[in-house]
Scaffold this motif. Structure first.
Motif, PDB file in Angstrom:
ATOM      1  N   UNK A 240      34.016  36.655  41.256  1.00  0.00           N
ATOM      2  CA  UNK A 240      34.071  36.635  39.793  1.00  0.00           C
ATOM      3  C   UNK A 240      34.577  37.964  39.251  1.00  0.00           C
ATOM      4  N   UNK A 241      34.105  39.070  39.839  1.00  0.00           N
ATOM      5  CA  UNK A 241      34.532  40.384  39.374  1.00  0.00           C
ATOM      6  C   UNK A 241      36.039  40.562  39.555  1.00  0.00           C
ATOM      7  N   UNK A 242      36.554  40.191  40.706  1.00  0.00           N
ATOM      8  CA  UNK A 242      37.981  40.366  40.964  1.00  0.00           C
ATOM      9  C   UNK A 242      38.811  39.431  40.079  1.00  0.00           C
ATOM     10  N   UNK A 243      38.340  38.218  39.900  1.00  0.00           N
ATOM     11  CA  UNK A 243      39.072  37.291  39.029  1.00  0.00           C
ATOM     12  C   UNK A 243      39.118  37.799  37.592  1.00  0.00           C
ATOM     13  N   UNK A 244      38.076  38.530  37.188  1.00  0.00           N
ATOM     14  CA  UNK A 244      38.037  39.059  35.827  1.00  0.00           C
ATOM     15  C   UNK A 244      38.953  40.275  35.660  1.00  0.00           C
ATOM     16  N   UNK A 245      39.334  40.895  36.767  1.00  0.00           N
ATOM     17  CA  UNK A 245      40.181  42.089  36.684  1.00  0.00           C
ATOM     18  C   UNK A 245      39.501  43.364  37.116  1.00  0.00           C
ATOM     19  N   UNK A 246      38.283  43.265  37.643  1.00  0.00           N
ATOM     20  CA  UNK A 246      37.558  44.438  38.137  1.00  0.00           C
ATOM     21  C   UNK A 246      37.957  44.661  39.598  1.00  0.00           C
ATOM     22  N   UNK A 247      39.178  45.119  39.787  1.00  0.00           N
ATOM     23  CA  UNK A 247      39.748  45.264  41.122  1.00  0.00           C
ATOM     24  C   UNK A 247      39.737  46.731  41.546  1.00  0.00           C
ATOM     25  N   UNK A 248      38.935  47.033  42.546  1.00  0.00           N
ATOM     26  CA  UNK A 248      38.767  48.404  43.030  1.00  0.00           C
ATOM     27  C   UNK A 248      38.811  48.378  44.563  1.00  0.00           C
ATOM     28  N   UNK A 249      39.017  49.540  45.177  1.00  0.00           N
ATOM     29  CA  UNK A 249      39.008  49.540  46.644  1.00  0.00           C
ATOM     30  C   UNK A 249      37.636  49.339  47.248  1.00  0.00           C
ATOM     31  N   UNK A 250      36.580  49.798  46.557  1.00  0.00           N
ATOM     32  CA  UNK A 250      35.254  49.769  47.153  1.00  0.00           C
ATOM     33  C   UNK A 250      34.285  48.954  46.292  1.00  0.00           C
ATOM     34  N   UNK A 251      33.613  47.991  46.937  1.00  0.00           N
ATOM     35  CA  UNK A 251      32.522  47.246  46.308  1.00  0.00           C
ATOM     36  C   UNK A 251      31.259  47.571  47.093  1.00  0.00           C
ATOM     37  N   UNK A 252      30.187  47.935  46.389  1.00  0.00           N
ATOM     38  CA  UNK A 252      28.962  48.342  47.059  1.00  0.00           C
ATOM     39  C   UNK A 252      27.801  47.449  46.647  1.00  0.00           C
ATOM     40  N   UNK A 253      26.765  47.472  47.483  1.00  0.00           N
ATOM     41  CA  UNK A 253      25.481  46.858  47.164  1.00  0.00           C
ATOM     42  C   UNK A 253      24.391  47.791  47.682  1.00  0.00           C
ATOM     43  N   UNK A 254      23.238  47.764  47.056  1.00  0.00           N
ATOM     44  CA  UNK A 254      22.124  48.561  47.572  1.00  0.00           C
ATOM     45  C   UNK A 254      21.646  47.957  48.887  1.00  0.00           C
ATOM     46  N   UNK A 255      21.321  48.840  49.847  1.00  0.00           N
ATOM     47  CA  UNK A 255      21.059  48.372  51.196  1.00  0.00           C
ATOM     48  C   UNK A 255      19.617  48.375  51.632  1.00  0.00           C
TER      49      UNK A 255
END
Length: 850
Positions: A240-255
């Motif tokens: 959803x983020x990428x389809x909206x245009x939030x395109x970045x090299x790094x996607x993170x989540x808390x681990x």
């Protein structure tokens, strides 16, 4: 034949005494000499493997050709190792008018990346009524970060936590899409709309578009089970983020906390806190794992689990070695809860840095780096609370977090200590990033074992850094006598330092370098911490600082033609040449020196050594290609070549430029007389009163405190904690009227005003008429309040102070030494008006003499 006579008793005694004296005097019979700590770093450093993470190369390249990437161990920028410093600031919790200065304060303290939660309820409290204006203007905030060369990591949720109502979900969402944090179509519909709104605000600001947004954090503290939750849900959010245009090299989540981490699609980030205000206990907690090196896992069971001794739980990502070890939430402070009010010291915060860096961390993120306050809600209060089915009651307004930079922009001791580490990472991070962590042969049995020294080494080939931590919050740490380390290095080398065993004082923590090339000057080792690289690229100045109680010792590889000129050296400083090294030893009493080395080819490299307190008061500032340190006891921040000093309660300013022979400071306020003596700049002593005591007129005495439920008993199982006073309970509070003069509400670029309130009670609030401005859970410290943001309301409304009484034997944890006095009456002790003065200097090259 003569018989051997048996010795009599007196003879036996004499022989025994003689033998004991003889053997005591014999070197071979003395107590064995203390042995160094052994760390085996002899294995060759392997090349970093590929990261288990896929990204679109187009997202990683900026229009001007800069490229972000990563391998299994560290991030890269333009193909070079990159170990950045990240700090959290919530733009919706800081007034828009203050954003720029606060960003500059963070940058001045060595922060390179601003992380920020996007809190859904702050932007769409009422369905369909989006608010991206004023303090909620995400686009302007990110643009200001870009203006000052700061990268940005938006943490877009949609669930954020952030100690906010519903974890950031608007109330209406919980009704319309009750299956939150899942792939439920109704929920995803609203998330999609939310992400599209965010993307519209950030259009053109992605890294690939020339903007500062280099990463996006999805969700927060999330775990769940497929098919609708867990990893499939994280993958759906990324889609959803990428389809909206939030395109970045790094996607993170808390681990942490058994996180759901779809391998290859996101990068886990970790954290840890020095205390646990979310814990139901009202007692002092055992030592936290954040002060023990992490050699076996990147997370301890549950992040912030105090005294955890069991193996970490959760999925294999807790043990991953195929993505860089990065953190997003190393506690920059602690947000108090109603039932638990810890006060974390500057050392409690800064001592986590050597532990995490020595454990292999290659991105250090502090949460929070800057405090704030909750905005007003349109429909409800916006803080986390028991009433909204969360585990704790939080203050309604303040989110100060005891952060390095406070709710009102005040700089704290923790900022100064963290700054020394951030500067180290800014200049030495590219060297540190590829280095592998190594554990000593003897490790503590766990977080509660305080008997074994806590050390780690990171090396690349034979070059490295030694990390030491002898501080644990709330624990009396022993001094480590006879401290010395022997590091086994490749090619059969063993490096032992210091040259003689020393004592590491209680609560000391530091990093020492060994086998480093300082622009061609070969350092064998130093028992002083690297701070920053000053001067120019052609004439660098390597700055170190000494830890209190430890003599700085430097050993440089001696080569023919190497010359040493001590341009400043204290009495007791010693230099010598032996064992293939040029040695420099500074005294404990004055560990400060400037030594210029001339290399055989004629290049000069300068070593500058400062005491730790002086290093903490140092701020990097640059003009052209010349970098200096401005030393000052005042609060400070830097914007390019402009130094801003702020002094709360005094008009007196002083700063010293180091080294100061190639640049000078020029006052930007012609009305302020500056005395310039060598590299020292100061204002003549001011006699004007800058602290004014204010009257507080009682308007209603305190009533009886609201009773606890009859069956209340604080306990962790089942969880029961005391609740903060309700709105109805505040009718029992003592109230005061505090008159403010017009001058107190008239700020200028050089004068701002604060209140400092001391009171006895449980909780205090200040209001403009009936409108709540700020609140405070009492912890026996003065309450500092900036007035500038409240001026418009206070010009037309009386300032009101309300103090809720503290019940006897309250079921609340107070920091030892800061407990309330028994039977102290509820009321105001003092209210003071303080003026903060501001003075600006510009750094300019020193005019060349004709």
């Amino acid at each position: 034949m003569t018989k051997r006579m048996k010795p009599s008793t007196p003879v036996k005694l004499c022989l025994t005494v003689f033998a004991s004296l003889f053997f005591a005097a014999s070197p071979d019979a003395q107590t064995p000499a203390p042995q160094p700590l052994i760390i085996d770093a002899s294995a060759p450093t392997p090349a970093p493997g590929p990261a288990n993470y896929a990204f679109d190369p187009a997202d990683a390249k900026s229009p001007n050709g800069h490229i972000l990437s990563l391998n299994a161990e560290y991030l890269t920028l333009d193909g070079k190792p990159w170990l950045p410093v990240m700090g959290e600031l919530h733009y919706t919790r800081v007034p828009e008018s203050e954003w720029e200065n606060e960003i500059l304060k963070m940058k001045s303290a060595g922060v390179q990346i601003v992380s920020t939660y996007l809190i859904w309820i702050h932007h769409e409290e009422v369905e369909g009524q989006w608010d991206w204006s004023g303090n909620k203007d995400l686009r302007r905030f990110v643009q200001l970060c870009a203006k000052h060369g700061m990268y940005v990591v938006p943490r877009v949720g949609p669930w954020s936590h952030a100690e906010v109502r519903n974890g950031g979900f608007p109330d209406w969402l919980l009704t319309k899409a009750p299956q939150t944090r899942s792939n439920d179509p109704a929920y995803l519909h609203y998330v999609d709309l939310y992400y599209q709104q965010i993307a519209a605000q950030l259009k053109g600001l992605m890294w690939s578009q020339g903007g500062p947004v280099i990463a996006i954090q999805l969700e927060n503290e999330y775990r769940g089970r497929p098919p609708d939750r867990g990893a499939p849900h994280i993958l759906k959010l990324k889609e959803l983020a990428r389809n909206a245009g939030l395109n970045v090299p790094f996607y993170t989540v808390t681990g942490w906390d058994g996180a759901s981490i779809p391998a290859g699609a996101v990068l886990p980030v970790y954290g840890g806190y020095p205390d646990a205000p979310w814990d139901a206990s009202i007692n002092k907690l055992p030592p936290s794992e954040v002060y023990a090196f992490r050699f076996n896992s990147r997370v301890s069971g549950d992040m912030g689990a105090i005294g955890a001794s069991a193996a970490p739980t959760g999925n294999a990502a807790n043990f991953t070695r195929d993505t860089p070890f990065m953190t997003a939430e190393m506690g920059g402070g602690m947000q108090v809860t109603y039932h638990r009010r810890p006060i974390v010291s500057a050392d409690d915060i800064a001592a986590m840095m050597p532990v995490m860096l020595g454990s292999g961390v290659n991105l250090y993120g502090s949460y929070m780096f800057h405090g704030g306050e909750n905005p007003d809600g349109k429909l409800t209060n916006l803080q986390e609370s028991l009433a909204t089915h969360y585990a704790n009651d939080l203050p309604q307004k303040t989110y100060d977090f005891e952060a390095p930079i406070g709710e009102f922009g005040d700089e704290r001791e923790s900022l100064l200590k963290l700054k020394t580490w951030n500067y180290f990472l800014n200049d030495f991070g590219p060297i540190l990033a590829p280095m592998q962590p190594h554990a000593p042969a003897n490790l503590p049995a766990g977080a509660r074992d305080l008997t074994v020294p806590r050390v780690a080494v990171r090396t690349y080939s034979s070059s490295g850094f030694l990390f030491v931590n002898n501080h644990v919050r709330g624990s009396a740490m022993p001094a480590r006598a006879n401290f010395q380390v022997s590091i086994k290095l490749p090619a059969g080398e063993t490096l032992t330092f210091p040259s003689h065993p020393i004592t590491v004082p209680a609560d000391a923590y530091f990093v020492w370098p060994f086998h480093q090339s300082l622009s061609g000057l070969q350092l064998r080792f130093a028992t002083a911490q690297p701070l920053a690289i000053l001067g120019t690229p052609t004439a660098p100045i390597y700055t170190f600082f000494a830890q209190p109680g430890i003599r700085p010792e430097f050993a440089f590889e001696d080569v023919p033609g190497l010359k040493l000129t001590v341009t400043h050296g204290p009495q007791g400083m010693a230099t010598s040449r032996h064992d293939g090294a040029l040695w420099m030893m500074l005294p404990l009493a004055d560990p400060s020196a400037t030594a210029r080395f001339t290399l055989p080819e004629g290049k000069t490299v300068t070593i500058l050594v400062l005491p730790q307190q002086t290093a903490e008061q140092a701020w990097k500032i640059t003009t052209g290609n010349q970098t200096e340190l401005a030393l000052t006891e005042q609060q400070a921040f830097v914007d390019g070549d402009v130094l801003t000093l702020q002094n709360l309660g005094s008009k007196n300013f002083a700063t010293r430029l180091v080294p100061g022979d190639e640049a000078q400071l020029v006052s930007q306020d012609p009305a302020v007389g500056i005395v310039h003596a060598g590299s020292v700049y100061f204002t003549p002593p001011a006699k004007a009163t800058s602290v004014v005591k204010l009257d507080s007129t009682p308007t209603k005495p305190a009533g009886e405190v609201a009773p606890l439920p009859a069956d209340f008993k604080p306990s962790a199982r089942p969880r029961v904690v005391a609740a903060a006073p309700t709105d109805a309970d505040w009718s029992r509070a003592a109230t005061y009227s505090i008159p403010l003069t017009k001058s107190a509400l008239t700020d200028t670029p050089t004068e701002q005003h604060f209140l400092r309130v001391r009171y006895t009670g449980d909780v205090a609030r200040i209001s403009a008429g009936t409108h709540l401005l700020d609140d405070n859970f009492a912890d026996n410290r003065p309450w500092l309040i900036g007035l500038a943001r409240f001026t418009p309301e206070l010009l037309t409304n009386q300032l009101q102070l309300s103090i809720y009484p503290l019940r006897p034997n309250p079921p609340i944890f107070f920091e030892p030494g800061n407990e309330p006095k028994p039977d102290a009456p509820t009321g105001v002790q003092s209210v003071e008006l303080l003026t903060q003065y501001t003075l600006k200097f510009k750094l300019e090259p020193t005019p060349k003499k004709p």
